[in-house]
Motif scaffolding. Structure first.
Motif, PDB file in Angstrom:
ATOM      1  N   VAL A  62       0.863  -1.185   0.000  1.00 17.71           N
ATOM      2  CA  VAL A  62       0.000   0.000   0.000  1.00 17.71           C
ATOM      3  C   VAL A  62       0.894   1.229   0.000  1.00 17.71           C
ATOM      4  O   VAL A  62       1.904   1.279   0.720  1.00 17.71           O
ATOM      5  CB  VAL A  62      -0.927   0.001   1.231  1.00 17.71           C
ATOM      6  N   ALA A  63       0.558   2.220  -0.800  1.00 12.09           N
ATOM      7  CA  ALA A  63       1.377   3.427  -0.922  1.00 12.09           C
ATOM      8  C   ALA A  63       0.731   4.606  -0.194  1.00 12.09           C
ATOM      9  O   ALA A  63      -0.493   4.750  -0.194  1.00 12.09           O
ATOM     10  CB  ALA A  63       1.580   3.792  -2.386  1.00 12.09           C
ATOM     11  N   LEU A  64       1.563   5.438   0.402  1.00  7.77           N
ATOM     12  CA  LEU A  64       1.141   6.704   0.991  1.00  7.77           C
ATOM     13  C   LEU A  64       1.985   7.804   0.361  1.00  7.77           C
ATOM     14  O   LEU A  64       3.215   7.768   0.436  1.00  7.77           O
ATOM     15  CB  LEU A  64       1.329   6.697   2.515  1.00  7.77           C
ATOM     16  N   ILE A  65       1.342   8.797  -0.264  1.00  4.83           N
ATOM     17  CA  ILE A  65       2.038   9.941  -0.856  1.00  4.83           C
ATOM     18  C   ILE A  65       1.704  11.177  -0.040  1.00  4.83           C
ATOM     19  O   ILE A  65       0.530  11.524   0.135  1.00  4.83           O
ATOM     20  CB  ILE A  65       1.624  10.154  -2.320  1.00  4.83           C
ATOM     21  N   ALA A 106       5.945  10.151  -9.005  1.00  2.00           N
ATOM     22  CA  ALA A 106       5.774   9.170  -7.934  1.00  2.00           C
ATOM     23  C   ALA A 106       4.514   8.345  -8.152  1.00  2.00           C
ATOM     24  O   ALA A 106       4.536   7.114  -7.998  1.00  2.00           O
ATOM     25  CB  ALA A 106       5.716   9.879  -6.582  1.00  2.00           C
ATOM     26  N   ILE A 107       3.420   8.995  -8.517  1.00  2.00           N
ATOM     27  CA  ILE A 107       2.179   8.269  -8.752  1.00  2.00           C
ATOM     28  C   ILE A 107       2.358   7.264  -9.881  1.00  2.00           C
ATOM     29  O   ILE A 107       1.986   6.090  -9.753  1.00  2.00           O
ATOM     30  CB  ILE A 107       1.038   9.256  -9.073  1.00  2.00           C
ATOM     31  N   HIS A 108       2.953   7.703 -10.981  1.00  2.00           N
ATOM     32  CA  HIS A 108       3.121   6.814 -12.131  1.00  2.00           C
ATOM     33  C   HIS A 108       3.998   5.618 -11.771  1.00  2.00           C
ATOM     34  O   HIS A 108       3.681   4.468 -12.121  1.00  2.00           O
ATOM     35  CB  HIS A 108       3.725   7.586 -13.304  1.00  2.00           C
ATOM     36  N   ARG A 109       5.091   5.861 -11.071  1.00  2.00           N
ATOM     37  CA  ARG A 109       6.016   4.775 -10.758  1.00  2.00           C
ATOM     38  C   ARG A 109       5.404   3.796  -9.761  1.00  2.00           C
ATOM     39  O   ARG A 109       5.615   2.572  -9.861  1.00  2.00           O
ATOM     40  CB  ARG A 109       7.327   5.347 -10.215  1.00  2.00           C
ATOM     41  N   LEU A 110       4.627   4.316  -8.807  1.00  2.00           N
ATOM     42  CA  LEU A 110       3.976   3.416  -7.860  1.00  2.00           C
ATOM     43  C   LEU A 110       2.949   2.530  -8.554  1.00  2.00           C
ATOM     44  O   LEU A 110       2.845   1.339  -8.268  1.00  2.00           O
ATOM     45  CB  LEU A 110       3.303   4.231  -6.751  1.00  2.00           C
ATOM     46  N   LEU A 111       2.198   3.116  -9.481  1.00  2.59           N
ATOM     47  CA  LEU A 111       1.219   2.319 -10.219  1.00  2.59           C
ATOM     48  C   LEU A 111       1.911   1.285 -11.104  1.00  2.59           C
ATOM     49  O   LEU A 111       1.420   0.161 -11.260  1.00  2.59           O
ATOM     50  CB  LEU A 111       0.321   3.235 -11.055  1.00  2.59           C
ATOM     51  N   THR A 112       3.048   1.655 -11.686  1.00  2.00           N
ATOM     52  CA  THR A 112       3.803   0.707 -12.502  1.00  2.00           C
ATOM     53  C   THR A 112       4.268  -0.482 -11.671  1.00  2.00           C
ATOM     54  O   THR A 112       4.318  -1.618 -12.163  1.00  2.00           O
ATOM     55  CB  THR A 112       5.023   1.409 -13.131  1.00  2.00           C
ATOM     56  N   ARG A 113       4.574  -0.222 -10.403  1.00  2.00           N
ATOM     57  CA  ARG A 113       5.016  -1.290  -9.508  1.00  2.00           C
ATOM     58  C   ARG A 113       3.855  -2.052  -8.878  1.00  2.00           C
ATOM     59  O   ARG A 113       4.039  -2.858  -7.984  1.00  2.00           O
ATOM     60  CB  ARG A 113       5.937  -0.711  -8.428  1.00  2.00           C
ATOM     61  N   ARG A 114       2.643  -1.740  -9.317  1.00  2.00           N
ATOM     62  CA  ARG A 114       1.452  -2.497  -8.960  1.00  2.00           C
ATOM     63  C   ARG A 114       1.167  -2.488  -7.471  1.00  2.00           C
ATOM     64  O   ARG A 114       0.952  -3.541  -6.856  1.00  2.00           O
ATOM     65  CB  ARG A 114       1.571  -3.937  -9.472  1.00  2.00           C
ATOM     66  N   VAL A 115       1.165  -1.311  -6.851  1.00  2.00           N
ATOM     67  CA  VAL A 115       0.689  -1.250  -5.473  1.00  2.00           C
ATOM     68  C   VAL A 115      -0.789  -1.623  -5.463  1.00  2.00           C
ATOM     69  O   VAL A 115      -1.523  -1.395  -6.425  1.00  2.00           O
ATOM     70  CB  VAL A 115       0.909   0.148  -4.862  1.00  2.00           C
ATOM     71  N   ASP A 116      -1.240  -2.206  -4.363  1.00  2.00           N
ATOM     72  CA  ASP A 116      -2.622  -2.671  -4.281  1.00  2.00           C
ATOM     73  C   ASP A 116      -3.600  -1.542  -3.977  1.00  2.00           C
ATOM     74  O   ASP A 116      -4.784  -1.634  -4.315  1.00  2.00           O
ATOM     75  CB  ASP A 116      -2.760  -3.738  -3.193  1.00  2.00           C
ATOM     76  N   ALA A 117      -3.123  -0.490  -3.303  1.00  2.00           N
ATOM     77  CA  ALA A 117      -4.001   0.605  -2.892  1.00  2.00           C
ATOM     78  C   ALA A 117      -3.137   1.813  -2.586  1.00  2.00           C
ATOM     79  O   ALA A 117      -1.910   1.701  -2.429  1.00  2.00           O
ATOM     80  CB  ALA A 117      -4.821   0.202  -1.669  1.00  2.00           C
ATOM     81  N   MET A 118      -3.784   2.978  -2.485  1.00  2.00           N
ATOM     82  CA  MET A 118      -3.006   4.209  -2.307  1.00  2.00           C
ATOM     83  C   MET A 118      -3.769   5.219  -1.456  1.00  2.00           C
ATOM     84  O   MET A 118      -4.995   5.342  -1.548  1.00  2.00           O
ATOM     85  CB  MET A 118      -2.685   4.820  -3.673  1.00  2.00           C
ATOM     86  N   ALA A 120      -3.302   9.445  -0.434  1.00  2.00           N
ATOM     87  CA  ALA A 120      -2.547  10.641  -0.810  1.00  2.00           C
ATOM     88  C   ALA A 120      -3.148  11.870  -0.163  1.00  2.00           C
ATOM     89  O   ALA A 120      -4.372  11.989  -0.014  1.00  2.00           O
ATOM     90  CB  ALA A 120      -2.522  10.819  -2.328  1.00  2.00           C
ATOM     91  N   ALA A 121      -2.272  12.793   0.252  1.00  2.00           N
ATOM     92  CA  ALA A 121      -2.699  14.145   0.614  1.00  2.00           C
ATOM     93  C   ALA A 121      -2.810  14.912  -0.690  1.00  2.00           C
ATOM     94  O   ALA A 121      -1.809  15.108  -1.381  1.00  2.00           O
ATOM     95  CB  ALA A 121      -1.674  14.789   1.540  1.00  2.00           C
ATOM     96  N   PRO A 122      -4.016  15.334  -1.100  1.00  2.00           N
ATOM     97  CA  PRO A 122      -4.204  15.787  -2.479  1.00  2.00           C
ATOM     98  C   PRO A 122      -3.589  17.129  -2.816  1.00  2.00           C
ATOM     99  O   PRO A 122      -3.334  17.399  -3.978  1.00  2.00           O
ATOM    100  CB  PRO A 122      -5.734  15.846  -2.620  1.00  2.00           C
ATOM    101  N   PHE A 123      -3.341  18.006  -1.798  1.00  2.00           N
ATOM    102  CA  PHE A 123      -2.805  19.298  -2.204  1.00  2.00           C
ATOM    103  C   PHE A 123      -1.361  19.137  -2.660  1.00  2.00           C
ATOM    104  O   PHE A 123      -0.569  18.422  -2.076  1.00  2.00           O
ATOM    105  CB  PHE A 123      -2.970  20.357  -1.113  1.00  2.00           C
TER     106      PHE A 123
END
Length: 328
Positions: A62-65, A106-118, A120-123
């Protein structure tokens, strides 16, 4: 490390046969299974922990941005997420997206690495990056506001929190109350400014343009903004800082100018970081429950991963609390 190839050579079988023994996906004769299991034991082979997850379409990650890791608020959010994710054998990866370019990458690379969920603080995140997450179809939670295109979110009422601290200062007899915000235009700054203005108007006090300054959500941002405010023709007798880091910078400037806090200048923060109770004087602030925010985000993600909910958007609202200390 011993791999599947070494086990296959030791047992005199193909790598696919070793895989079938390990996974149990296809039947293998008892004699062949015995040879493979003996080779596994003798060589000390251990299957890669992510292999089964990858076969099932999951990575267990799971990713946290977050906008920055320099603000202790966000590591606390991460700690709260781990409270929920670790017992489920899910790994958390945290990315500091300090600029628009880096956050999009960061978003693109995390998705490429197939994280299951994410989460993010949107600002500070570009709309294209958020759209890419939505298009990926993975569970997604935002901090503070509903994500465009749908998804879950966790928030506290920043308008109400800023209203509380401003009202508190008015009740303490302050009438030249300034607002020192973070990055201009981002949601937390807009909402906390709105709460400040509402409290002033409710008390019949004017909202003075010269008493509103936006800077950065950092200690240096607090220093810079405090110097601007205190150099005004009519300096404020109180400052509502949009977070604790900004307030710490104001305290630095107050000491340099020999201003007594709270006698000459009252001050409030926002978030209630641990350091807020340790500075001199201890800081009046709003307790923004970072760790519980992280736990709530992780629970929402797990419910999505487990298929417990439909495609509705869900919002979790958590309470904030005024914590009164000696700076007011």
């Amino acid at each position: 490390m011993v791999g599947i190839r070494e086990v296959a050579e030791a047992a005199g079988v193909s790598m696919s046969t070793v895989s079938q023994v390990v996974t149990g996906n296809r039947p293998v004769s008892a004699a062949t299974r015995a040879r493979v299991e003996e080779a596994i034991t003798r060589l000390g082979y251990r299957a890669h922990p992510g292999a089964a997850q990858l076969r099932g379409g999951r990575t267990g990650t799971v990713a946290l941005i977050v906008p920055t890791l320099e603000n202790p608020f966000y590591p606390l959010v991460a700690a709260g997420m781990q409270d929920v994710l670790v017992p489920r054998d899910l790994l958390l990866t945290v990315t500091d997206a300090s600029s628009l370019d880096r956050s999009a990458s960061a978003i693109h690379r995390l998705l490429t690495r197939r994280v299951d969920a994410m989460v993010a603080a949107p600002f500070g995140l570009p709309p294209a990056g958020l759209a890419e997450v939505h298009d990926a179809g993975i569970p997604f939670v935002t901090l503070g506001q509903a994500p465009p295109g749908g998804g879950d979110y966790v928030h506290t009422n920043d308008v109400d929190g800023a209203y509380k601290v401003t009202e508190h200062l008015i009740e303490r007899g302050r009438h030249r109350i300034a607002f020192l915000g973070g990055d201009e235009g981002v949601t937390p700054t807009r909402q906390r400014l709105e709460g400040y203005e509402k409290a002033l108007r409710a008390a019949g006090l004017p909202v003075r343009e010269e008493h509103v300054v936006c800077t950065r959500y950092t200690r240096q941002g607090g220093r810079d903004g405090a110097n601007l405010l205190l150099d005004r023709d009519e300096a404020p007798d109180a400052i509502v800082a949009a977070n604790d880091l900004i307030a710490f910078g104001v305290l630095d400037v107050a000491r340099e100018r020999k201003l007594r806090v709270p006698e000459d200048l009252a001050l409030t923060g926002y978030d209630d970081l641990e350091a807020a109770s340790l500075v001199t004087p201890p800081l009046t602030t709003i307790m923004n429950p970072a760790r519980e925010i992280g736990r709530a985000c992780a629970r929402l993600l797990i419910e999505r991963l487990d298929g417990q909910v439909s495609d509705i958007t869900r919002g979790v609202a958590l309470s904030n609390i005024l914590v009164v200390r000696e700076s007011t």
